[in-house]
Write an enzyme that holds these catalytic residues in place. Sequence first.
Site, mmCIF file in Angstrom:
data_model
loop_
_atom_site.group_PDB
_atom_site.id
_atom_site.type_symbol
_atom_site.label_atom_id
_atom_site.label_comp_id
_atom_site.label_asym_id
_atom_site.label_seq_id
_atom_site.Cartn_x
_atom_site.Cartn_y
_atom_site.Cartn_z
ATOM 1 N N ASP A 119 -0.690 1.618 -3.873
ATOM 2 C CA ASP A 119 -0.910 0.268 -3.348
ATOM 3 C C ASP A 119 -0.828 -0.616 -4.861
ATOM 4 O O ASP A 119 -1.293 -0.025 -5.754
ATOM 5 C CB ASP A 119 -1.937 0.198 -2.363
ATOM 6 C CG ASP A 119 -2.632 -1.364 -2.510
ATOM 7 O OD1 ASP A 119 -1.702 -1.985 -2.106
ATOM 8 O OD2 ASP A 119 -3.573 -1.798 -2.867
ATOM 9 N N ASP A 132 -2.429 -4.381 -5.341
ATOM 10 C CA ASP A 132 -3.511 -5.397 -5.512
ATOM 11 C C ASP A 132 -4.988 -4.592 -5.215
ATOM 12 O O ASP A 132 -5.060 -3.928 -4.259
ATOM 13 C CB ASP A 132 -3.530 -6.540 -4.530
ATOM 14 C CG ASP A 132 -2.651 -7.494 -5.124
ATOM 15 O OD1 ASP A 132 -2.399 -7.733 -6.258
ATOM 16 O OD2 ASP A 132 -2.300 -8.202 -4.360
HETATM 17 O O1 M1P Z 1 -0.933 -6.584 -1.263
HETATM 18 C C1 M1P Z 1 -1.777 -7.175 -0.691
HETATM 19 C C2 M1P Z 1 -1.380 -8.694 -0.169
HETATM 20 O O2 M1P Z 1 -1.361 -9.354 -1.318
HETATM 21 C C3 M1P Z 1 -1.175 -10.705 -1.191
HETATM 22 O O3 M1P Z 1 -2.336 -11.124 -0.441
HETATM 23 P P1 M1P Z 1 -3.136 -12.501 -0.761
HETATM 24 O O4 M1P Z 1 -2.321 -13.519 -1.316
HETATM 25 O O5 M1P Z 1 -3.825 -12.561 0.574
HETATM 26 O O6 M1P Z 1 -4.120 -11.973 -1.699
HETATM 27 C C4 M1P Z 1 0.049 -11.028 -0.226
HETATM 28 O O7 M1P Z 1 1.313 -10.779 -1.117
HETATM 29 C C5 M1P Z 1 0.094 -10.265 0.905
HETATM 30 O O8 M1P Z 1 1.689 -10.424 1.591
HETATM 31 C C6 M1P Z 1 -0.098 -8.676 0.346
HETATM 32 O O9 M1P Z 1 -0.273 -7.804 1.782
#
Ligand code: M1P
Length: 254
Positions: A18, A20
């Site tokens: 993953d 983030d």
């Molecule tokens: O990768 C996790 C999520 O990252 C973003 O979420 P947020 O802006 O809420 O932090 C988005 O790009 C989301 O689509 C994605 O699942």
Amino acid sequence: MVSQTFADRPLKKLILFDVDETLTPARRLVSPEMVQLLRTLRKKAAIGFVGGSDLVKISGQLSVPGEFNDFDFAFAENGLTAYRLGVALPSQSFIKFVGEERYKKLANFILHYIADLDIPIKRGTFIEFRNGMINVSPIGRNATIEERLQFNAYDNIHHVREAFVKVLREKFGDYGLNFAIGGQISFDIFPNGWDKTYCLRHVESDQFDEIHFFGDKTHQGGNDYEIFTDPRVVGHSVASPTDTIRLLKETFNL
Ligand code: M1P
């Protein structure tokens, strides 16, 4: 047996990540230490990322200047946008699945709902339209890093997104859609089955002995849950990029 392409790697395994909070802090750049470790890992096994965001955003987070592609597999939007060794793989589209009329009803409802939401601040871009999904944000995707942290803290107390998703599930239950809260300020909406397990179809023909996945939102309702619990995958739950580094070193003797 693993495909010829990856036969020279000592481990016949694919390691997926993953993005983030697993490889990078949310929406921010990858650290030099992580890049170095991934390069070392890639000498041993095939590696790839599978993120919910679109490719432009993920590439921005993971690209190191001058070094464009450090991954064998690049899966954005859960694999709806997919590359194997820099070559694009076939894709499908959210709008084709839902249809214009049904999408219009959904978008209108979402925008009305957000208009009626009393949250501390609002910015812009409340629906982001992507190839394989839409992303909905009550505060808006134009929020700054500081504003997104504030929204996230507020949401942890008031559960704005959870309540929103509950209403959408009830109202649009016959649309065949899945709702996943994966990040800090938004949630993703995509057809059932187009979660992160979608990317696995793109690696089937390489016949890896094992597929590993590292992610932070591995709890039920999180956007890593389906791939984390998939029987084809060995799942690893991490708390942060620092935790990923620790676990990678431990698991693959790096
Ligand atoms: O990768 C996790 C999520 O990252 C973003 O979420 P947020 O802006 O809420 O932090 C988005 O790009 C989301 O689509 C994605 O699942």
